[in-house]
Enzyme design. Structure first.
Site, mmCIF file in Angstrom:
data_model
loop_
_atom_site.group_PDB
_atom_site.id
_atom_site.type_symbol
_atom_site.label_atom_id
_atom_site.label_comp_id
_atom_site.label_asym_id
_atom_site.label_seq_id
_atom_site.Cartn_x
_atom_site.Cartn_y
_atom_site.Cartn_z
ATOM 1 N N LYS A 125 0.846 -1.208 0.000
ATOM 2 C CA LYS A 125 0.000 0.000 0.000
ATOM 3 C C LYS A 125 0.877 1.252 0.000
ATOM 4 O O LYS A 125 0.629 2.195 -0.753
ATOM 5 C CB LYS A 125 -0.873 0.006 1.256
ATOM 6 C CG LYS A 125 -1.523 1.332 1.586
ATOM 7 C CD LYS A 125 -2.387 1.270 2.829
ATOM 8 C CE LYS A 125 -1.604 1.450 4.082
ATOM 9 N NZ LYS A 125 -1.263 2.829 4.452
ATOM 10 N N ASN A 126 1.919 1.248 0.837
ATOM 11 C CA ASN A 126 2.707 2.464 1.008
ATOM 12 C C ASN A 126 3.704 2.727 -0.109
ATOM 13 O O ASN A 126 4.375 3.753 -0.120
ATOM 14 C CB ASN A 126 3.400 2.452 2.374
ATOM 15 C CG ASN A 126 2.393 2.599 3.500
ATOM 16 O OD1 ASN A 126 1.218 2.886 3.259
ATOM 17 N ND2 ASN A 126 2.825 2.368 4.721
ATOM 18 N N CYS A 164 -4.781 12.271 12.773
ATOM 19 C CA CYS A 164 -5.528 11.010 12.709
ATOM 20 C C CYS A 164 -5.310 10.330 14.063
ATOM 21 O O CYS A 164 -4.697 10.876 14.956
ATOM 22 C CB CYS A 164 -5.013 10.136 11.584
ATOM 23 S SG CYS A 164 -3.373 9.554 11.912
ATOM 24 N N ARG A 188 0.472 14.565 13.137
ATOM 25 C CA ARG A 188 0.999 14.332 11.769
ATOM 26 C C ARG A 188 0.916 15.589 10.898
ATOM 27 O O ARG A 188 0.167 15.680 9.939
ATOM 28 C CB ARG A 188 0.254 13.162 11.134
ATOM 29 C CG ARG A 188 0.414 11.911 11.987
ATOM 30 C CD ARG A 188 -0.270 10.729 11.410
ATOM 31 N NE ARG A 188 0.497 10.190 10.273
ATOM 32 C CZ ARG A 188 0.009 9.202 9.527
ATOM 33 N NH1 ARG A 188 -1.168 8.713 9.749
ATOM 34 N NH2 ARG A 188 0.718 8.741 8.519
ATOM 35 N N ASP A 209 5.186 0.651 11.814
ATOM 36 C CA ASP A 209 3.989 -0.018 11.302
ATOM 37 C C ASP A 209 3.911 -1.478 11.734
ATOM 38 O O ASP A 209 2.903 -2.139 11.490
ATOM 39 C CB ASP A 209 3.940 0.058 9.771
ATOM 40 C CG ASP A 209 3.686 1.473 9.305
ATOM 41 O OD1 ASP A 209 3.822 1.737 8.100
ATOM 42 O OD2 ASP A 209 3.377 2.327 10.151
ATOM 43 N N ARG A 257 -8.393 -0.643 4.942
ATOM 44 C CA ARG A 257 -7.496 0.338 4.309
ATOM 45 C C ARG A 257 -6.172 -0.287 3.911
ATOM 46 O O ARG A 257 -5.509 0.185 2.999
ATOM 47 C CB ARG A 257 -7.226 1.501 5.276
ATOM 48 C CG ARG A 257 -8.443 2.310 5.623
ATOM 49 C CD ARG A 257 -8.065 3.554 6.368
ATOM 50 N NE ARG A 257 -7.048 4.303 5.650
ATOM 51 C CZ ARG A 257 -6.496 5.425 6.111
ATOM 52 N NH1 ARG A 257 -6.862 5.891 7.283
ATOM 53 N NH2 ARG A 257 -5.595 6.071 5.428
HETATM 54 C C1 EPZ Z 1 4.281 6.991 6.189
HETATM 55 O O1 EPZ Z 1 3.467 7.989 6.792
HETATM 56 C C2 EPZ Z 1 3.415 5.745 6.131
HETATM 57 N N1 EPZ Z 1 2.243 5.997 5.298
HETATM 58 C C3 EPZ Z 1 2.978 5.345 7.526
HETATM 59 O O2 EPZ Z 1 2.250 4.121 7.412
HETATM 60 C C4 EPZ Z 1 4.234 5.093 8.372
HETATM 61 O O3 EPZ Z 1 3.840 4.786 9.691
HETATM 62 C C5 EPZ Z 1 5.120 6.339 8.361
HETATM 63 O O4 EPZ Z 1 5.437 6.709 7.005
HETATM 64 C C6 EPZ Z 1 6.428 6.121 9.117
HETATM 65 O O5 EPZ Z 1 7.115 5.055 8.554
HETATM 66 C C7 EPZ Z 1 2.372 5.946 3.949
HETATM 67 O O6 EPZ Z 1 3.444 5.704 3.415
HETATM 68 C C8 EPZ Z 1 1.127 6.194 3.146
HETATM 69 P P1 EPZ Z 1 6.259 10.438 8.239
HETATM 70 P P2 EPZ Z 1 3.961 9.530 6.794
HETATM 71 O O7 EPZ Z 1 6.093 11.688 7.445
HETATM 72 O O8 EPZ Z 1 4.670 9.839 5.552
HETATM 73 C C9 EPZ Z 1 6.244 13.693 11.663
HETATM 74 C C10 EPZ Z 1 0.481 2.648 7.818
HETATM 75 O O9 EPZ Z 1 0.114 2.101 8.873
HETATM 76 N N2 EPZ Z 1 6.124 14.674 10.579
HETATM 77 O O10 EPZ Z 1 7.482 9.612 8.033
HETATM 78 O O11 EPZ Z 1 2.795 10.357 7.178
HETATM 79 C C11 EPZ Z 1 4.998 12.844 11.801
HETATM 80 O O12 EPZ Z 1 4.035 13.511 12.592
HETATM 81 C C12 EPZ Z 1 0.864 4.114 7.832
HETATM 82 O O13 EPZ Z 1 0.581 2.067 6.708
HETATM 83 C C13 EPZ Z 1 6.241 16.028 10.879
HETATM 84 O O14 EPZ Z 1 6.431 16.413 12.021
HETATM 85 O O15 EPZ Z 1 4.992 9.493 8.017
HETATM 86 C C14 EPZ Z 1 5.520 11.591 12.451
HETATM 87 O O16 EPZ Z 1 5.598 11.806 13.848
HETATM 88 C C15 EPZ Z 1 0.629 4.757 9.182
HETATM 89 N N3 EPZ Z 1 6.131 16.943 9.869
HETATM 90 C C16 EPZ Z 1 6.928 11.460 11.872
HETATM 91 O O17 EPZ Z 1 7.268 12.756 11.345
HETATM 92 C C17 EPZ Z 1 5.933 16.554 8.558
HETATM 93 O O18 EPZ Z 1 5.867 17.432 7.675
HETATM 94 C C18 EPZ Z 1 7.052 10.447 10.740
HETATM 95 O O19 EPZ Z 1 6.076 10.798 9.788
HETATM 96 C C19 EPZ Z 1 5.825 15.172 8.280
HETATM 97 C C20 EPZ Z 1 5.929 14.254 9.289
#
Ligand code: EPZ
Length: 432
Positions: free
Chosen positions: A22-23, A124, A129, A316, A408
């Protein structure tokens, strides 16, 4: 609402096909906005998130066609995405609020059209996030960013982003993907420092290069992109889902069974998970068609694990490993460092008799002899999988409610587990 009913106690045996990731699929679908040619994506999983994003892309003018529905349980869909012109650069709130990954249209729209208006995703269940890292990256590439009535309005001066140096203070998968896609069409060269290194990002980068992009440093923390004027179409097959594979590996171990997870290169894409699961006593054996998984010891061994960006242990997989640790010999300490609220599964597992105490971002899990079947509530995608796993080994029946979370990210879960001996059924309309 629907629910899933599980009668625990069956050992899982046999072959279980692993779907496309998915990701990886979600950013790959957004990449279709970058070219007027046709992008054909194979091995796409049948998931709610894929359907949601497909609808969003069609709103931007992407013509989609399902070439192969992938009816067989072990095959994914083949869908073509063709965008001769972008008909709208606005991603509406009612879609973006359903799926945070919708924010990944921002970079491609900005790169192709020089402007984009995308709803803020909102938080969420697992945390706030924000998208500040995405927006700062686009500003580094010359974009002006305004927040208007819950929407991000991004504009590239003179209609085209400029190459720049984007240094991420913290690792972000989505921000890396968004900036990477935008940089492929920027004028000049872009360097992305402290880039996320998840395999799904490498999958995206490899597809972009197949479309004519010039990306170097794939898989490393520094990506270098030479901007080009246009990308062309290509055909690309989505990589296997390492989180789905890890989840079913846990299922094999918890039920005392043995599963052959079918999918090419699985071992290669889930090395970080395998390392941790092996320390809990799981045994992995490569086969011609995938990887054979079972518990190699009499009881699951308690482990201490901390979630980290790739190549560390993935957040994850945290909820699934916690479900497994509820039956461990001794105790386990799980530290969640990526999201501030990713222990929503703890109260539900505790209702099934698990012994878990949480202090801040650390959960201590003491092994119990037996989990007890109960009605439980899913709160997010991976939490819902941890409840399914617990139900597979609990006594009597477990009812997992709000399984729209599960839909999802886990394709054909009931079919896949039933085929391996689980006593599991989906009960439409009986959920709370
Ligand atoms: C991706 O989410 C994945 N989703 C998530 O999988 C996964 O948990 C996550 O990466 C971490 O590996 C998809 O790929 C669609 P991040 P993403 O930006 O990109 C903070 C699942 O279960 N952050 O790496 O949203 C954020 O709040 C899902 O399949 C900021 O502060 O994750 C988090 O604490 C859940 N500012 C951390 O960084 C930003 O601009 C990591 O988030 C962006 C992120």
């Amino acid at each position: 609402m629907d629910r899933i009913a599980i009668t625990g106690g069956s050992r899982l045996e046999g072959e279980l096909p692993i779907s496309g990731a998915k990701n990886a699929a979600l950013p790959l679908m957004c990449a279709s906005l970058l070219t007027p040619d046709t992008l054909t994506l194979g091995n796409l999983p049948h998931l709610a998130d894929i359907r949601t994003l497909k609808t969003l892309l069609e709103g931007h003018g992407v013509a989609t066609n399902v070439e192969d529905e992938g009816k067989d349980i072990s095959s994914g869909q083949v869908i073509t995405f063709n965008t001769p012109t972008i008909t709208s650069t606005t991603a509406p709130y009612d879609i973006v609020r359903k799926m945070r990954a919708s924010i990944l249209v921002l970079g491609p729209l900005l790169a192709r059209e020089g402007e984009a208006t995308v709803s803020l995703p909102g938080g969420c269940a697992i945390g706030n996030r924000p998208i500040d890292l995405h927006l700062k990256g686009f500003e580094e590439m010359g974009a002006t960013i305004e927040l208007q009535e819950g929407y991000v309005r991004a504009v590239a001066p003179d209609g085209r982003l400029k190459g720049g140096i984007v240094q991420f203070p913290t690792v972000s998968v989505g921000a890396t993907e968004n900036i990477l896609m935008a940089a492929t069409l920027a004028s000049g060269n872009t360097t992305i420092e402290n880039a996320a290194r998840e395999p799904e990002i490498s999958d995206l980068a490899n597809c972009l290069n197949a479309m004519g992009a010039k990306i170097n440093g794939i898989g490393t923390r520094t990506l270098k992109v030479n901007g080009v004027d246009q990308l062309h179409g290509t055909e690309y097959s989505v990589m296997p889902d390492r989180i789905e594979a890890g989840s079913y590996a846990v299922a094999a171990a918890m039920t005392g069974g043995e599963l052959e997870l079918l999918g090419a290169d699985l071992i290669k894409v889930m090395t970080e998970t395998i390392g941790v699961l092996k320390s809990a006593g799981l045994k992995f054996t490569n086969t011609d068609n995938g990887v054979l998984v079972k518990l190699g010891t009499s009881k699951i061994k308690g482990i201490n694990v901390t979630t980290q960006p790739y190549p560390g242990f993935p957040t994850d997989m945290q909820a699934q490993v916690m479900a497994m640790m509820t039956l461990c010999d001794g105790a386990s300490v799980i530290n969640e460092t990526i999201f501030e609220n990713r222990f929503m599964h703890v109260p539900e597992l505790s209702r099934m008799g698990a012994d878990i105490t949480v202090h801040g971002s650390t959960a201590t899990v003491r092994g119990v002899e037996q989990l007890l079947g109960a009605p439980v509530m899913a709160t997010d995608l991976r939490a819902s999988m941890s409840l399914i796993l617990a139900g597979l080994v609990a006594d009597r029946q477990t009812f997992v409610n709000r399984i729209y979370h599960l839909d999802r990210g886990y394709e054909r879960l009931v079919e896949k587990l039933s085929a391996c001996g689980a006593n599991i059924v989906r009960e439409d309309g009986k959920g709370i």
